[in-house]
Design a protein around this motif. Structure first.
Motif, PDB file in Angstrom:
ATOM      1  N   LEU A   7       0.787  -1.302   0.143  1.00  9.07           N
ATOM      2  CA  LEU A   7      -0.048   0.065   0.014  1.00  9.07           C
ATOM      3  C   LEU A   7       0.911   1.289   0.066  1.00  9.07           C
ATOM      4  N   ASP A   8       0.554   2.160  -0.725  1.00 10.04           N
ATOM      5  CA  ASP A   8       1.311   3.591  -1.152  1.00 10.04           C
ATOM      6  C   ASP A   8       2.753   3.352  -1.498  1.00 10.04           C
ATOM      7  N   ILE A  28      -3.315   2.624  -3.901  1.00  9.96           N
ATOM      8  CA  ILE A  28      -4.193   3.035  -2.706  1.00  9.96           C
ATOM      9  C   ILE A  28      -5.216   2.332  -2.253  1.00  9.96           C
ATOM     10  N   ARG A  29      -5.368   0.977  -2.713  1.00 12.25           N
ATOM     11  CA  ARG A  29      -6.105   0.018  -2.221  1.00 12.25           C
ATOM     12  C   ARG A  29      -5.562  -1.302  -2.626  1.00 12.25           C
ATOM     13  N   MET A  30      -5.483  -2.205  -1.909  1.00  8.72           N
ATOM     14  CA  MET A  30      -5.296  -3.706  -1.802  1.00  8.72           C
ATOM     15  C   MET A  30      -5.857  -4.631  -1.635  1.00  8.72           C
ATOM     16  N   GLY A  31      -6.199  -5.902  -2.415  1.00  6.52           N
ATOM     17  CA  GLY A  31      -7.145  -6.795  -1.970  1.00  6.52           C
ATOM     18  C   GLY A  31      -7.267  -7.875  -3.187  1.00  6.52           C
ATOM     19  N   ASP A  33      -8.812  -6.851  -5.620  1.00  6.44           N
ATOM     20  CA  ASP A  33      -8.774  -5.885  -6.813  1.00  6.44           C
ATOM     21  C   ASP A  33      -7.726  -4.605  -6.301  1.00  6.44           C
ATOM     22  N   ILE A  34      -7.005  -3.978  -7.073  1.00  9.95           N
ATOM     23  CA  ILE A  34      -6.131  -3.126  -6.686  1.00  9.95           C
ATOM     24  C   ILE A  34      -6.509  -1.909  -7.599  1.00  9.95           C
ATOM     25  N   LYS A  35      -6.385  -0.806  -6.636  1.00  7.00           N
ATOM     26  CA  LYS A  35      -6.844   0.653  -6.999  1.00  7.00           C
ATOM     27  C   LYS A  35      -5.498   1.402  -7.304  1.00  7.00           C
ATOM     28  N   GLU A  37      -3.634   5.312  -8.379  1.00 12.87           N
ATOM     29  CA  GLU A  37      -4.085   6.891  -8.706  1.00 12.87           C
ATOM     30  C   GLU A  37      -2.910   7.244  -9.354  1.00 12.87           C
ATOM     31  N   MET A  46      -9.325   1.068 -11.168  1.00 13.65           N
ATOM     32  CA  MET A  46      -9.519  -0.051 -10.463  1.00 13.65           C
ATOM     33  C   MET A  46      -9.270  -1.282 -11.331  1.00 13.65           C
ATOM     34  N   ARG A  49      -6.206  -8.037  -9.441  1.00 16.01           N
ATOM     35  CA  ARG A  49      -4.797  -8.122  -9.072  1.00 16.01           C
ATOM     36  C   ARG A  49      -3.895  -8.810 -10.009  1.00 16.01           C
TER      37      ARG A  49
END
Length: 62
Positions: A7-8, A28-31, A33-35, A37, A46, A49
């Motif tokens: 993350l970051d 900015i988001r991991m799971g 799915d990855i988001k 910016e 988005m 993975r």
């Protein structure tokens, strides 16, 4: 080669964002799915993975 990102993390994708202001993205988001910016215009993208790992070129900063 397995890339290490968190993350970051700042990453570079194989294709730039259409804004052409910066080739780098911030995770900015991991799971499942990855988001990410865009560091140039702030657009958020988005993707799954597996799609992210295919399109990832390199990790700039962890």
């Amino acid at each position: 080669m397995k890339h290490v990102y968190n993350l970051d993390s700042i990453v570079q994708m194989k294709k730039e964002h259409p804004c052409k202001k910066s080739p780098y993205f911030k995770v900015i988001r991991m799971g499942a799915d990855i988001k990410i910016e865009c560091q140039g215009c702030g657009a958020i993208i988005m993707m799954t993975r597996s799609e992210f790992e295919k399109k990832l070129k390199k990790v700039i900063e962890e």
